[in-house]
Every structure is written in C-alpha cells, then in structure tokens.
Design a protein around this motif. Structure first.
Motif, PDB file in Angstrom:
ATOM      1  N   SER A   5       0.852  -1.193   0.147  1.00 38.40           N
ATOM      2  CA  SER A   5      -0.017  -0.027   0.073  1.00 38.40           C
ATOM      3  C   SER A   5       0.838   1.275  -0.249  1.00 38.40           C
ATOM      4  O   SER A   5       0.476   2.454  -0.770  1.00 38.40           O
ATOM      5  CB  SER A   5      -0.792   0.175   1.187  1.00 38.40           C
ATOM      6  OG  SER A   5      -2.001   1.315   1.132  1.00 38.40           O
ATOM      7  N   LEU A   6       1.836   1.213   0.871  1.00 35.39           N
ATOM      8  CA  LEU A   6       2.933   2.312   1.023  1.00 35.39           C
ATOM      9  C   LEU A   6       3.478   2.691  -0.563  1.00 35.39           C
ATOM     10  O   LEU A   6       3.742   3.852  -0.783  1.00 35.39           O
ATOM     11  CB  LEU A   6       3.905   2.150   1.729  1.00 35.39           C
ATOM     12  CG  LEU A   6       4.807   3.419   2.126  1.00 35.39           C
ATOM     13  CD1 LEU A   6       4.131   4.288   2.523  1.00 35.39           C
ATOM     14  CD2 LEU A   6       5.663   2.668   3.476  1.00 35.39           C
ATOM     15  N   PHE A  42      11.219   8.720  -1.361  1.00 37.50           N
ATOM     16  CA  PHE A  42      11.441   8.547  -0.057  1.00 37.50           C
ATOM     17  C   PHE A  42      10.571   7.296   0.532  1.00 37.50           C
ATOM     18  O   PHE A  42      10.474   6.488   1.042  1.00 37.50           O
ATOM     19  CB  PHE A  42      11.108   9.903   0.800  1.00 37.50           C
ATOM     20  CG  PHE A  42      11.212   9.389   2.424  1.00 37.50           C
ATOM     21  CD1 PHE A  42      12.372   9.347   2.901  1.00 37.50           C
ATOM     22  CD2 PHE A  42      10.047   9.646   2.985  1.00 37.50           C
ATOM     23  CE1 PHE A  42      12.240   8.934   4.197  1.00 37.50           C
ATOM     24  CE2 PHE A  42       9.838   9.226   4.266  1.00 37.50           C
ATOM     25  CZ  PHE A  42      10.880   8.961   4.855  1.00 37.50           C
ATOM     26  N   LEU A  43       9.085   7.672  -0.032  1.00 42.32           N
ATOM     27  CA  LEU A  43       8.089   6.616   0.397  1.00 42.32           C
ATOM     28  C   LEU A  43       8.278   5.294  -0.207  1.00 42.32           C
ATOM     29  O   LEU A  43       7.946   4.234   0.525  1.00 42.32           O
ATOM     30  CB  LEU A  43       6.490   7.123  -0.048  1.00 42.32           C
ATOM     31  CG  LEU A  43       6.169   8.330   0.840  1.00 42.32           C
ATOM     32  CD1 LEU A  43       4.940   9.062  -0.007  1.00 42.32           C
ATOM     33  CD2 LEU A  43       6.035   7.999   2.229  1.00 42.32           C
ATOM     34  N   HIS A  44       8.851   5.314  -1.622  1.00 45.96           N
ATOM     35  CA  HIS A  44       9.019   3.797  -1.868  1.00 45.96           C
ATOM     36  C   HIS A  44      10.232   3.362  -1.319  1.00 45.96           C
ATOM     37  O   HIS A  44      10.190   2.071  -1.127  1.00 45.96           O
ATOM     38  CB  HIS A  44       9.604   4.200  -3.562  1.00 45.96           C
ATOM     39  CG  HIS A  44       9.477   2.656  -4.418  1.00 45.96           C
ATOM     40  ND1 HIS A  44      10.694   2.288  -4.780  1.00 45.96           N
ATOM     41  CD2 HIS A  44       8.742   1.645  -4.346  1.00 45.96           C
ATOM     42  CE1 HIS A  44      10.309   1.079  -5.237  1.00 45.96           C
ATOM     43  NE2 HIS A  44       9.411   0.620  -4.985  1.00 45.96           N
ATOM     44  N   ALA A  45      11.064   3.935  -0.733  1.00 47.07           N
ATOM     45  CA  ALA A  45      12.365   3.392   0.035  1.00 47.07           C
ATOM     46  C   ALA A  45      11.779   2.891   1.325  1.00 47.07           C
ATOM     47  O   ALA A  45      12.217   1.813   1.828  1.00 47.07           O
ATOM     48  CB  ALA A  45      13.598   4.456   0.383  1.00 47.07           C
ATOM     49  N   SER A  58       3.482   5.820  -2.788  1.00 46.62           N
ATOM     50  CA  SER A  58       4.727   6.482  -3.567  1.00 46.62           C
ATOM     51  C   SER A  58       4.399   6.812  -4.777  1.00 46.62           C
ATOM     52  O   SER A  58       4.955   7.727  -5.069  1.00 46.62           O
ATOM     53  CB  SER A  58       5.861   5.524  -3.173  1.00 46.62           C
ATOM     54  OG  SER A  58       6.104   4.477  -3.942  1.00 46.62           O
ATOM     55  N   ALA A  59       3.838   5.718  -5.550  1.00 48.07           N
ATOM     56  CA  ALA A  59       3.782   6.131  -7.127  1.00 48.07           C
ATOM     57  C   ALA A  59       2.634   6.988  -7.362  1.00 48.07           C
ATOM     58  O   ALA A  59       3.083   7.920  -8.332  1.00 48.07           O
ATOM     59  CB  ALA A  59       3.320   4.702  -7.711  1.00 48.07           C
ATOM     60  N   TYR A  60       1.685   7.262  -6.344  1.00 47.93           N
ATOM     61  CA  TYR A  60       0.728   8.358  -6.872  1.00 47.93           C
ATOM     62  C   TYR A  60       1.327   9.595  -6.296  1.00 47.93           C
ATOM     63  O   TYR A  60       0.995  10.583  -7.238  1.00 47.93           O
ATOM     64  CB  TYR A  60      -0.479   8.157  -5.794  1.00 47.93           C
ATOM     65  CG  TYR A  60      -1.740   8.807  -6.044  1.00 47.93           C
ATOM     66  CD1 TYR A  60      -1.950   9.179  -7.399  1.00 47.93           C
ATOM     67  CD2 TYR A  60      -2.734   8.719  -5.095  1.00 47.93           C
ATOM     68  CE1 TYR A  60      -3.340   9.817  -7.683  1.00 47.93           C
ATOM     69  CE2 TYR A  60      -3.714   9.339  -5.469  1.00 47.93           C
ATOM     70  CZ  TYR A  60      -4.193   9.776  -6.808  1.00 47.93           C
ATOM     71  OH  TYR A  60      -5.271  10.423  -6.870  1.00 47.93           O
ATOM     72  N   VAL A  61       2.097   9.848  -5.473  1.00 51.57           N
ATOM     73  CA  VAL A  61       2.928  10.955  -4.859  1.00 51.57           C
ATOM     74  C   VAL A  61       3.616  11.465  -6.096  1.00 51.57           C
ATOM     75  O   VAL A  61       3.738  12.725  -6.756  1.00 51.57           O
ATOM     76  CB  VAL A  61       3.540  10.738  -3.625  1.00 51.57           C
ATOM     77  CG1 VAL A  61       4.288  12.162  -3.550  1.00 51.57           C
ATOM     78  CG2 VAL A  61       2.493  10.655  -2.342  1.00 51.57           C
ATOM     79  N   ALA A  62       4.871  10.326  -6.506  1.00 51.04           N
ATOM     80  CA  ALA A  62       5.760  10.770  -7.476  1.00 51.04           C
ATOM     81  C   ALA A  62       4.908  11.244  -8.882  1.00 51.04           C
ATOM     82  O   ALA A  62       5.562  12.119  -9.654  1.00 51.04           O
ATOM     83  CB  ALA A  62       6.480   9.558  -7.621  1.00 51.04           C
ATOM     84  N   ASP A  63       3.974  10.712  -9.310  1.00 52.34           N
ATOM     85  CA  ASP A  63       3.070  10.880 -10.402  1.00 52.34           C
ATOM     86  C   ASP A  63       2.441  12.429 -10.500  1.00 52.34           C
ATOM     87  O   ASP A  63       1.899  12.911 -11.468  1.00 52.34           O
ATOM     88  CB  ASP A  63       2.031   9.977 -10.582  1.00 52.34           C
ATOM     89  CG  ASP A  63       1.231  10.180 -11.989  1.00 52.34           C
ATOM     90  OD1 ASP A  63       1.740   9.930 -13.042  1.00 52.34           O
ATOM     91  OD2 ASP A  63      -0.109  10.112 -11.822  1.00 52.34           O
ATOM     92  N   ALA A  64       2.273  13.119  -9.354  1.00 53.81           N
ATOM     93  CA  ALA A  64       1.544  14.331  -9.303  1.00 53.81           C
ATOM     94  C   ALA A  64       1.969  15.202 -10.444  1.00 53.81           C
ATOM     95  O   ALA A  64       0.876  15.946 -10.975  1.00 53.81           O
ATOM     96  CB  ALA A  64       1.685  14.917  -7.823  1.00 53.81           C
ATOM     97  N   PRO A  65       3.228  15.683 -10.789  1.00 49.98           N
ATOM     98  CA  PRO A  65       3.596  16.507 -11.637  1.00 49.98           C
ATOM     99  C   PRO A  65       3.226  16.079 -13.181  1.00 49.98           C
ATOM    100  O   PRO A  65       2.722  16.774 -13.830  1.00 49.98           O
ATOM    101  CB  PRO A  65       5.003  16.807 -11.623  1.00 49.98           C
ATOM    102  CG  PRO A  65       5.756  15.993 -10.405  1.00 49.98           C
ATOM    103  CD  PRO A  65       4.451  15.090 -10.014  1.00 49.98           C
ATOM    104  N   LEU A  66       3.095  14.712 -13.389  1.00 50.30           N
ATOM    105  CA  LEU A  66       2.882  14.306 -14.654  1.00 50.30           C
ATOM    106  C   LEU A  66       1.176  13.963 -14.936  1.00 50.30           C
ATOM    107  O   LEU A  66       0.826  13.908 -15.797  1.00 50.30           O
ATOM    108  CB  LEU A  66       3.789  13.127 -15.171  1.00 50.30           C
ATOM    109  CG  LEU A  66       5.058  13.273 -15.231  1.00 50.30           C
ATOM    110  CD1 LEU A  66       6.120  12.352 -15.422  1.00 50.30           C
ATOM    111  CD2 LEU A  66       5.609  14.590 -16.112  1.00 50.30           C
ATOM    112  N   ARG A  67       0.687  13.594 -13.749  1.00 53.38           N
ATOM    113  CA  ARG A  67      -0.411  12.944 -13.644  1.00 53.38           C
ATOM    114  C   ARG A  67      -0.768  11.856 -14.900  1.00 53.38           C
ATOM    115  O   ARG A  67      -1.925  11.882 -15.756  1.00 53.38           O
ATOM    116  CB  ARG A  67      -1.735  13.972 -13.906  1.00 53.38           C
ATOM    117  CG  ARG A  67      -1.449  14.927 -12.679  1.00 53.38           C
ATOM    118  CD  ARG A  67      -2.602  16.014 -12.598  1.00 53.38           C
ATOM    119  NE  ARG A  67      -2.131  17.230 -13.705  1.00 53.38           N
ATOM    120  CZ  ARG A  67      -2.755  18.176 -14.006  1.00 53.38           C
ATOM    121  NH1 ARG A  67      -4.054  18.018 -14.104  1.00 53.38           N
ATOM    122  NH2 ARG A  67      -2.166  18.785 -15.048  1.00 53.38           N
TER     123      ARG A  67
END
Length: 168
Positions: A96-97, A143-146, A101-110
């Motif tokens: 889930s984490l 960071f969240l992915h790590a 992490s993927a959702y957070v990182a995707d924010a600029p590109l959507r």
C-alpha cells in the motif's frame, strides 16, 4: 516410513505466498496487481469518510486510509501476540505504501489512470498545487518507495520472529 515435516514449514510457505502477492507491487508500484484494487477501496473510503473535514484533509484521507487500514490490522495482531500474522499484514502495508509512493511521484505528470478519468482530480497534484510544492513530488515519492522496501524487510523479520527466537 513416516515423513515428518518441521513445524515451521507452513509459516514459511505462507510467507512465500504473501511475498509472491505483495512484492511485485512493491518493486513496481505503478503495476500493483489485484491487491491494488483492495487498496483502492480503502483509499476511496478515506475520501468519503473525511469529506466533512475540508478539502485538504479529504484529499489526504485517501492515502491516509489506504495506509491506516493495514496498520490497524497490524496493531490488532500485535496486541493479540500474533506476530506471524502481523508480519504478513506488514507486507500488505508495504504494498500500500508503494502505491502511495507512485501516486505522490506521479503528481507533476498525472499519468496514472484515475477512476474519474480526469487528471485534474489527482489527489496529490491538487495537494501539491495548494501547497505550491509540486517540485516535492518526485523526492517524496522516492522516499516513500524506499520506506515501502524497508517495510518489506520489517514484515519478513516480524513474521519470522518467533521461529528465529526458537533457534536461540
């Protein structure tokens, strides 16, 4: 001749099965597999349950509930002294984490598919836009992915704790 198996083999088999289900989604969080759909249910429930608390809390509520549900299950198992079960559920938390992490990182590109189909409904894009901090998204996502990868290690350790202690 009777074949007797060690008492720990069912737990090892359960751990391997749990890793088979969770680890691919942790390693490749943009491809979460069927467990991603389970996480999505709790994510969306978080939005609904926190709708009353304002826009920012409601937007955060999706990711928050996606993490709180497995964390609460871990807490229940630990309170009952069931470390093996807690360890397996920790693998779910790691999955889930990784998804968050993927959702957070995707924010600029959507680029991730959203259930609305509208990229303007991307929770983390909206949050980072409100905070004027869209540039934080890639770093926070890494960071969240790590943290998710570390959570896998913790989950394995917790699941095997009793077996490791028996060897001492």
């Amino acid at each position: 001749m009777t074949l007797t198996l060690p008492t720990w083999w069912p737990r090892v088999l359960g751990l391997l099965l749990s890793l088979w289900v969770t680890l691919p989604g942790v390693v490749r969080p943009t491809e979460p597999g069927f467990l991603g759909n389970v996480n999505l249910i709790f994510h969306e429930a978080g939005h609904v349950l926190l709708m009353w608390a304002g826009e920012v809390v409601m937007l955060l509520g999706g990711s928050l509930f996606q993490l709180l549900v497995p964390a609460a299950c871990i807490g229940v198992f630990l309170a009952r002294g069931e470390r093996f079960a807690a360890g397996l559920v920790t693998l779910w938390l790691a999955h889930s984490l990784a998804g968050v992490s993927a959702y957070v990182a995707d924010a600029p590109l959507r680029n991730l598919p959203l259930i609305t189909g509208d990229p303007d409904t991307h929770d983390w894009w909206q949050l980072f836009t409100i905070w004027n901090a869209l540039g934080w998204a890639p770093g926070l996502g890494r960071f969240l992915h790590a943290l998710a990868l570390g959570t896998v290690v913790v989950g394995i350790f917790v699941a095997l704790w009793d077996d490791l202690r028996e060897k001492e």
